[in-house]
Write a protein that holds these residues in place. Sequence first.
Motif, short mmCIF file in Angstrom:
data_model
loop_
_atom_site.label_atom_id
_atom_site.label_comp_id
_atom_site.label_asym_id
_atom_site.label_seq_id
_atom_site.Cartn_x
_atom_site.Cartn_y
_atom_site.Cartn_z
N THR A 64 -3.51 -3.57 2.48
CA THR A 64 -4.96 -3.46 2.57
C THR A 64 -5.45 -2.64 1.39
O THR A 64 -4.88 -1.58 1.09
CB THR A 64 -5.38 -2.81 3.89
N PHE A 65 -6.52 -3.10 0.74
CA PHE A 65 -6.97 -2.52 -0.53
C PHE A 65 -8.32 -1.82 -0.37
O PHE A 65 -9.18 -2.25 0.42
CB PHE A 65 -7.07 -3.62 -1.59
N TYR A 66 -8.51 -0.75 -1.18
CA TYR A 66 -9.70 0.09 -1.09
C TYR A 66 -10.18 0.45 -2.49
O TYR A 66 -9.48 0.23 -3.48
CB TYR A 66 -9.38 1.37 -0.30
N GLU A 67 -11.37 1.00 -2.54
CA GLU A 67 -12.00 1.44 -3.79
C GLU A 67 -12.12 0.30 -4.81
O GLU A 67 -11.54 0.34 -5.89
CB GLU A 67 -11.24 2.62 -4.41
N PRO A 68 -12.89 -0.73 -4.50
CA PRO A 68 -13.07 -1.82 -5.47
C PRO A 68 -13.82 -1.32 -6.69
O PRO A 68 -14.69 -0.45 -6.61
CB PRO A 68 -13.89 -2.85 -4.68
N GLY A 69 -13.44 -1.85 -7.85
CA GLY A 69 -14.09 -1.47 -9.09
C GLY A 69 -13.96 -2.58 -10.11
O GLY A 69 -13.34 -3.62 -9.84
N PRO A 70 -14.53 -2.40 -11.30
CA PRO A 70 -14.50 -3.46 -12.32
C PRO A 70 -13.09 -3.82 -12.78
O PRO A 70 -12.84 -4.94 -13.21
CB PRO A 70 -15.32 -2.87 -13.47
N ALA A 71 -12.14 -2.89 -12.66
CA ALA A 71 -10.76 -3.16 -13.07
C ALA A 71 -9.87 -3.58 -11.91
O ALA A 71 -8.69 -3.83 -12.09
CB ALA A 71 -10.16 -1.93 -13.75
N GLY A 72 -10.45 -3.66 -10.72
CA GLY A 72 -9.67 -4.00 -9.54
C GLY A 72 -9.69 -2.88 -8.53
O GLY A 72 -10.42 -1.89 -8.69
N TYR A 73 -8.91 -3.03 -7.48
CA TYR A 73 -8.88 -2.02 -6.43
C TYR A 73 -8.17 -0.75 -6.90
O TYR A 73 -7.22 -0.82 -7.67
CB TYR A 73 -8.20 -2.57 -5.18
N GLY A 74 -8.62 0.39 -6.38
CA GLY A 74 -8.04 1.66 -6.77
C GLY A 74 -6.88 2.10 -5.90
O GLY A 74 -6.02 2.85 -6.35
N LEU A 75 -6.85 1.66 -4.63
CA LEU A 75 -5.82 2.07 -3.68
C LEU A 75 -5.31 0.88 -2.89
O LEU A 75 -6.06 -0.06 -2.61
CB LEU A 75 -6.37 3.11 -2.69
N VAL A 76 -4.05 0.94 -2.50
CA VAL A 76 -3.50 -0.04 -1.57
C VAL A 76 -2.77 0.73 -0.47
O VAL A 76 -2.09 1.72 -0.73
CB VAL A 76 -2.55 -1.04 -2.27
N TYR A 77 -2.93 0.26 0.77
CA TYR A 77 -2.28 0.85 1.93
C TYR A 77 -1.21 -0.12 2.41
O TYR A 77 -1.50 -1.25 2.78
CB TYR A 77 -3.33 1.08 3.01
N PHE A 78 0.05 0.35 2.37
CA PHE A 78 1.18 -0.53 2.68
C PHE A 78 2.28 0.32 3.30
O PHE A 78 2.65 1.35 2.76
CB PHE A 78 1.68 -1.19 1.39
N GLY A 79 2.78 -0.10 4.46
CA GLY A 79 3.83 0.66 5.12
C GLY A 79 3.38 2.04 5.57
O GLY A 79 4.19 2.97 5.61
N GLY A 80 2.10 2.17 5.91
CA GLY A 80 1.59 3.45 6.38
C GLY A 80 1.27 4.46 5.31
O GLY A 80 0.90 5.59 5.61
#
Length: 461
Positions: free
Chosen positions: A436-452
């Motif tokens: 699951t991805f967070y912090e969308p921006g012009p270069a893409g997402y800033g964070l990904v949540y994976f495996g807790g």
Amino acid sequence: MPVDDSQLQAWLDDLAAKHQVPGVVCAIWDAGRVSTGATGIANLNSGVPMTVDTAYLTGSITKVILSTIIMTVVEEGLLDLDSPLVSYAPDVQFGADVDVARSLTLRNVMNHSSGVDTADLFAPAQRYPDGIYDYLAPMARAAKLTDPGIVSSYNNIGWIVAEMVLRNVTGQTFHELVRHRIIEPLGMTRTVTSVPEAILNRVAVGSFLMVGGDHRPTSQFMYPDSWAAPGTTPITTVRDTLAFLLMHLRGGVSADGVRLLALASVEAMQTPTSPDPTGPESGFGLGWRYVEAGGRRIFSHGGGSPGGTAHALISPADDFAMVAFVNSDVGMTTVHRELIDLALPHGPSPLAAPAGTARDDVDLRPFVGRYRRAGEVLDIAVDDARLSVRITPVEDEMVGAMATKSDVPEFGVVPTGESSLLPADERFPGGVTALTFYEPGPAGYGLVYFGGRLSRRITGS
């Protein structure tokens, strides 16, 4: 109808055969009835069978035990969960951001909301108990993933910080505290904190599912003992763990009627304080993970060891407790998941598989990039409209933790929404886990949540 021994045994036999894991052991408390069962092999090296009294590495279930110990110290007036960690351990700088480090509290540790990037950091360290202090310098260099107190992101090193605090205020190590405050009062006679103690009786040995379907026994029984507080050293049985779980179901009172924990402390541990990035329906209280749906709240915690998976849960609304161990690295998303669904049909399951349907109308470019967290680099690439994920361990940050692994280093994923991906590759072992991805921006997402755990983008697409 409460689960009985024969029903549990049938489930374990069927699940072990279905998923081709070496062995499983389980204990259940269901409205006053205790049932136990075991199946398969405890150690592929020796071929000895798994039995209900086979001991195993409990892994991070230890964090619920340590949280219980912390609450007893709070009750004695020696700790305040919301006072800065540095007020108890001035030499500890938890994270490179000095101002943040000075503000972090035990509550941030117990609900994994510190925002410090030390989820799975293993550093060169001496043997326990002195080895915990070898983490002072690495943790002081750790980057910030998020501001503290916002969301949970699983963090093992925070529990080493917690032990440093406990040593300063009680004068005892975690091993001493767990023996005096948990093991002895609850009569957990088969629970120990060292291999020499454990091998006097039968102990399970982990194994890894290899590409092709065979399991290979681990070449490393346990992770470094400097990680004792996060959960590398306690070795226990399902019956002993059930005694601990029932103390929490009974509001802090043991089977013998001895109060170990105040009711207010039990309730505080079971109060949600830090949601997962995916939303408030799951996250952490204090030590416990929670998941809720339809007015019912389940508390649980998993535990990993080299080639082993343990899981414990309680459902106060159902007067239900369960603990199981599988000596396979893929047990959590196969056997544990299905066993919980069988034994706790009312849910919600803490290991429910993420839902989602592949979509072909999602822009793939925002996902692409390199993401980094302690111990791991995650690369997401696109080729011919197909996304793939490659996971690379950072060996300098995994000192002493490298064991034979079954991890498929690269696997395909499909979008199930504008900010979510699911593995879609038969080579990906152990079922599905969402990204699951967070912090969308012009270069893409800033964070990904994976495996807790959260990872932060370090390069663009």
